[in-house]
Design a protein around this motif. Sequence first.
Motif, PDB file in Angstrom:
ATOM      1  N   ASN A  31       6.872 106.436  46.914  1.00 33.59           N
ATOM      2  CA  ASN A  31       5.859 105.934  47.859  1.00 33.59           C
ATOM      3  C   ASN A  31       5.528 106.970  48.928  1.00 33.59           C
ATOM      4  OD1 ASN A  31       5.891 103.538  46.504  1.00 33.59           O
ATOM      5  ND2 ASN A  31       6.316 102.275  48.307  1.00 33.59           N
ATOM      6  N   HIS A  32       6.545 107.699  49.353  1.00 35.70           N
ATOM      7  CA  HIS A  32       6.285 108.699  50.395  1.00 35.70           C
ATOM      8  C   HIS A  32       5.281 109.749  49.916  1.00 35.70           C
ATOM      9  CE1 HIS A  32      10.200 107.054  51.714  1.00 35.70           C
ATOM     10  NE2 HIS A  32       9.741 107.303  52.922  1.00 35.70           N
ATOM     11  N   ILE A  33       5.261 109.991  48.621  1.00 38.03           N
ATOM     12  CA  ILE A  33       4.325 110.994  48.086  1.00 38.03           C
ATOM     13  C   ILE A  33       2.906 110.425  48.004  1.00 38.03           C
ATOM     14  CG2 ILE A  33       3.883 112.598  46.173  1.00 38.03           C
ATOM     15  CD1 ILE A  33       6.750 112.104  45.218  1.00 38.03           C
ATOM     16  N   LEU A  34       2.818 109.140  47.689  1.00 34.44           N
ATOM     17  CA  LEU A  34       1.524 108.614  47.241  1.00 34.44           C
ATOM     18  C   LEU A  34       0.865 107.572  48.125  1.00 34.44           C
ATOM     19  CD1 LEU A  34       2.460 108.355  43.461  1.00 34.44           C
ATOM     20  CD2 LEU A  34       0.914 110.006  44.512  1.00 34.44           C
ATOM     21  N   VAL A  35       1.636 106.876  48.967  1.00 36.19           N
ATOM     22  CA  VAL A  35       1.030 105.793  49.754  1.00 36.19           C
ATOM     23  C   VAL A  35       0.342 106.358  50.991  1.00 36.19           C
ATOM     24  CG1 VAL A  35       1.504 103.713  51.118  1.00 36.19           C
ATOM     25  CG2 VAL A  35       2.662 104.052  48.924  1.00 36.19           C
ATOM     26  N   GLY A  36      -0.897 105.918  51.211  1.00 38.81           N
ATOM     27  CA  GLY A  36      -1.628 106.316  52.426  1.00 38.81           C
ATOM     28  C   GLY A  36      -2.185 107.719  52.341  1.00 38.81           C
ATOM     29  N   GLY A  37      -2.344 108.235  51.132  1.00 33.30           N
ATOM     30  CA  GLY A  37      -2.864 109.593  50.950  1.00 33.30           C
ATOM     31  C   GLY A  37      -1.804 110.462  50.310  1.00 33.30           C
ATOM     32  N   ILE A  38      -2.232 111.395  49.490  1.00 35.22           N
ATOM     33  CA  ILE A  38      -1.268 112.210  48.729  1.00 35.22           C
ATOM     34  C   ILE A  38      -0.642 113.275  49.637  1.00 35.22           C
ATOM     35  CG2 ILE A  38      -3.008 113.805  47.813  1.00 35.22           C
ATOM     36  CD1 ILE A  38      -1.391 113.470  45.113  1.00 35.22           C
ATOM     37  N   LYS A  39       0.673 113.389  49.569  1.00 37.37           N
ATOM     38  CA  LYS A  39       1.408 114.321  50.442  1.00 37.37           C
ATOM     39  C   LYS A  39       1.952 115.476  49.598  1.00 37.37           C
ATOM     40  CE  LYS A  39       1.316 110.919  53.568  1.00 37.37           C
ATOM     41  NZ  LYS A  39       1.230 109.770  52.630  1.00 37.37           N
ATOM     42  N   PRO A  40       1.210 116.548  49.510  1.00 41.35           N
ATOM     43  CA  PRO A  40       1.612 117.618  48.592  1.00 41.35           C
ATOM     44  C   PRO A  40       2.973 118.240  48.931  1.00 41.35           C
ATOM     45  CG  PRO A  40      -0.217 118.332  49.996  1.00 41.35           C
ATOM     46  CD  PRO A  40      -0.037 116.866  50.234  1.00 41.35           C
ATOM     47  N   HIS A  41       3.357 118.179  50.211  1.00 38.32           N
ATOM     48  CA  HIS A  41       4.637 118.808  50.570  1.00 38.32           C
ATOM     49  C   HIS A  41       5.840 117.961  50.154  1.00 38.32           C
ATOM     50  CE1 HIS A  41       2.653 122.153  52.418  1.00 38.32           C
ATOM     51  NE2 HIS A  41       1.863 121.304  53.063  1.00 38.32           N
ATOM     52  N   TYR A  42       5.589 116.752  49.666  1.00 38.67           N
ATOM     53  CA  TYR A  42       6.677 115.932  49.120  1.00 38.67           C
ATOM     54  C   TYR A  42       6.726 116.016  47.592  1.00 38.67           C
ATOM     55  CZ  TYR A  42       7.380 113.594  53.660  1.00 38.67           C
ATOM     56  OH  TYR A  42       7.657 113.300  54.976  1.00 38.67           O
ATOM     57  N   TYR A  43       5.823 116.765  47.009  1.00 40.27           N
ATOM     58  CA  TYR A  43       5.784 116.850  45.541  1.00 40.27           C
ATOM     59  C   TYR A  43       6.725 117.952  45.043  1.00 40.27           C
ATOM     60  CZ  TYR A  43       4.275 117.928  40.830  1.00 40.27           C
ATOM     61  OH  TYR A  43       4.270 118.194  39.484  1.00 40.27           O
ATOM     62  N   CYS A  44       7.644 117.557  44.186  1.00 42.43           N
ATOM     63  CA  CYS A  44       8.546 118.524  43.572  1.00 42.43           C
ATOM     64  C   CYS A  44       8.886 118.003  42.183  1.00 42.43           C
ATOM     65  CB  CYS A  44       9.822 118.664  44.405  1.00 42.43           C
ATOM     66  SG  CYS A  44      10.826 117.179  44.356  1.00 42.43           S
ATOM     67  N   LEU A  45       9.623 118.798  41.443  1.00 38.34           N
ATOM     68  CA  LEU A  45      10.085 118.365  40.119  1.00 38.34           C
ATOM     69  C   LEU A  45      11.589 118.533  40.035  1.00 38.34           C
ATOM     70  CD1 LEU A  45       7.270 119.876  37.880  1.00 38.34           C
ATOM     71  CD2 LEU A  45       7.718 117.450  38.315  1.00 38.34           C
ATOM     72  N   PRO A  46      12.323 117.556  39.551  1.00 39.04           N
ATOM     73  CA  PRO A  46      11.828 116.246  39.137  1.00 39.04           C
ATOM     74  C   PRO A  46      11.234 115.496  40.334  1.00 39.04           C
ATOM     75  CG  PRO A  46      14.120 116.562  38.449  1.00 39.04           C
ATOM     76  CD  PRO A  46      13.769 117.700  39.347  1.00 39.04           C
ATOM     77  N   VAL A  47      10.139 114.802  40.083  1.00 41.09           N
ATOM     78  CA  VAL A  47       9.437 114.072  41.135  1.00 41.09           C
ATOM     79  C   VAL A  47      10.339 112.935  41.653  1.00 41.09           C
ATOM     80  CG1 VAL A  47       8.292 112.451  39.537  1.00 41.09           C
ATOM     81  CG2 VAL A  47       7.141 113.117  41.674  1.00 41.09           C
ATOM     82  N   ALA A  48      10.202 112.617  42.940  1.00 42.57           N
ATOM     83  CA  ALA A  48      10.981 111.497  43.507  1.00 42.57           C
ATOM     84  C   ALA A  48      10.605 110.202  42.783  1.00 42.57           C
ATOM     85  CB  ALA A  48      10.706 111.370  44.996  1.00 42.57           C
ATOM     86  N   LYS A  49      11.601 109.362  42.565  1.00 40.08           N
ATOM     87  CA  LYS A  49      11.398 108.119  41.804  1.00 40.08           C
ATOM     88  C   LYS A  49      11.330 106.925  42.755  1.00 40.08           C
ATOM     89  CE  LYS A  49      11.991 110.520  37.932  1.00 40.08           C
ATOM     90  NZ  LYS A  49      12.306 111.876  38.397  1.00 40.08           N
ATOM     91  N   ARG A  50      11.435 105.694  42.172  1.00 37.94           N
ATOM     92  CA  ARG A  50      11.331 104.505  43.017  1.00 37.94           C
ATOM     93  C   ARG A  50      12.596 104.319  43.865  1.00 37.94           C
ATOM     94  NH1 ARG A  50       9.484  99.829  40.806  1.00 37.94           N
ATOM     95  NH2 ARG A  50       8.421 100.728  39.007  1.00 37.94           N
TER      96      ARG A  50
END
Length: 345
Positions: free
Chosen positions: A205-224
């Motif tokens: 949610n931190h990556i995607l809710v309220g607008g995409i936050k590119p600085h939270y995007y990594c791999l493996p991507v954060a899960k639920r």
Amino acid sequence: MARTLTITRPDDWHLHLRDGAMLKGILPETARDFARAIIMPNLVPPVVTAKHAAAYRNRIMAALPKGSDFQPLMTLYLTEETDPADVASAFTGGLITAVKLYPAGATTHSASGVKDFNRVMPVLEKMAEVGCTLCVHGEVTDPDIDIFDREAVFIDRILDPLRRRIPELRITMEHMTTKDAVDYIAAEENIAGSITTHHLIINRNHILVGGIKPHYYCLPVAKRELHRQALLAAATSGEAKYFLGTDSAPHTDPNKESACGCAGVFSATNTMPCLAHVYEAENALDKLESFASQNGPAHYRLPVNSGKIVLAKQDDPVTFPAKIETGEGSVTVFDPGFPIHWRVA
Ligand code: DOR
Ligand code: ZN
């Protein structure tokens, strides 16, 4: 109210330092708090031979701030052409600490990774024989597997069968993001797992809710959230199987804030203060030292550091730089999303 916590100087068991001007700019951020770090080999081109690793190590040493005693622990990037004898001599001679497995195409600069595991069996067998650890980026790359399932599927399809073939091989499941990984490791021998700072703090949610936050995007991507909770429980358990690997992975801001942004969270600057906050909130400050300073060396069969660091808590929030300026451009520092009152004294 002032309060301090003294712990053995920590290590970072998964770090990206890059090269050239980026290396020079970001290395002090890790060398300040950490005694050692496992250095990822995914340069362009990757660090595939002992000769490359020795040259890269020299470039890191030359980029260190004056007087720093930080020690880079080198790795080799496993390819289908890797020579078992080169790995064995690099390991027994003390040049490398581990070998890194990227499934081909899994993440940033992983094009030279492994497609056919049969072709790397001789290297893995040799590593098991000499006691060299395999660090694993645990995600399948099949286009038909949902990105949020790629770690769990990797355990079933790749990791477990590989471990059945070579049970003696020591493995680090790096940057675990799922309860599946936590549970798998808890039940098995010769395998431990690293956890990043940011995966203890953010969920998808931190990556995607309220607008995409590119600085939270990594791999493996954060899960639920349930997965973050499992990681938190593992990290604060004190269990020897889990330790810190920040996966601090700098990319310049234009490369992150882009229509096709790079994967990577840069957390070297404020990792220990963020962890102190997380552990305090979990009432587990007494477990921070095992996670950050003791469990990693035990897994890699290295001595624990002799130095100490002091974490100090203050009333006012600590201000960390929002960005680190490097010769390649600015790099945004991980924003935990809440005020941090801890600093490394
Ligand atoms: O987010 C990531 N960034 N994951 C990786 O596995 C690679 C890393 C990088 O090199 O930027
Ligand atoms: Zn990484």
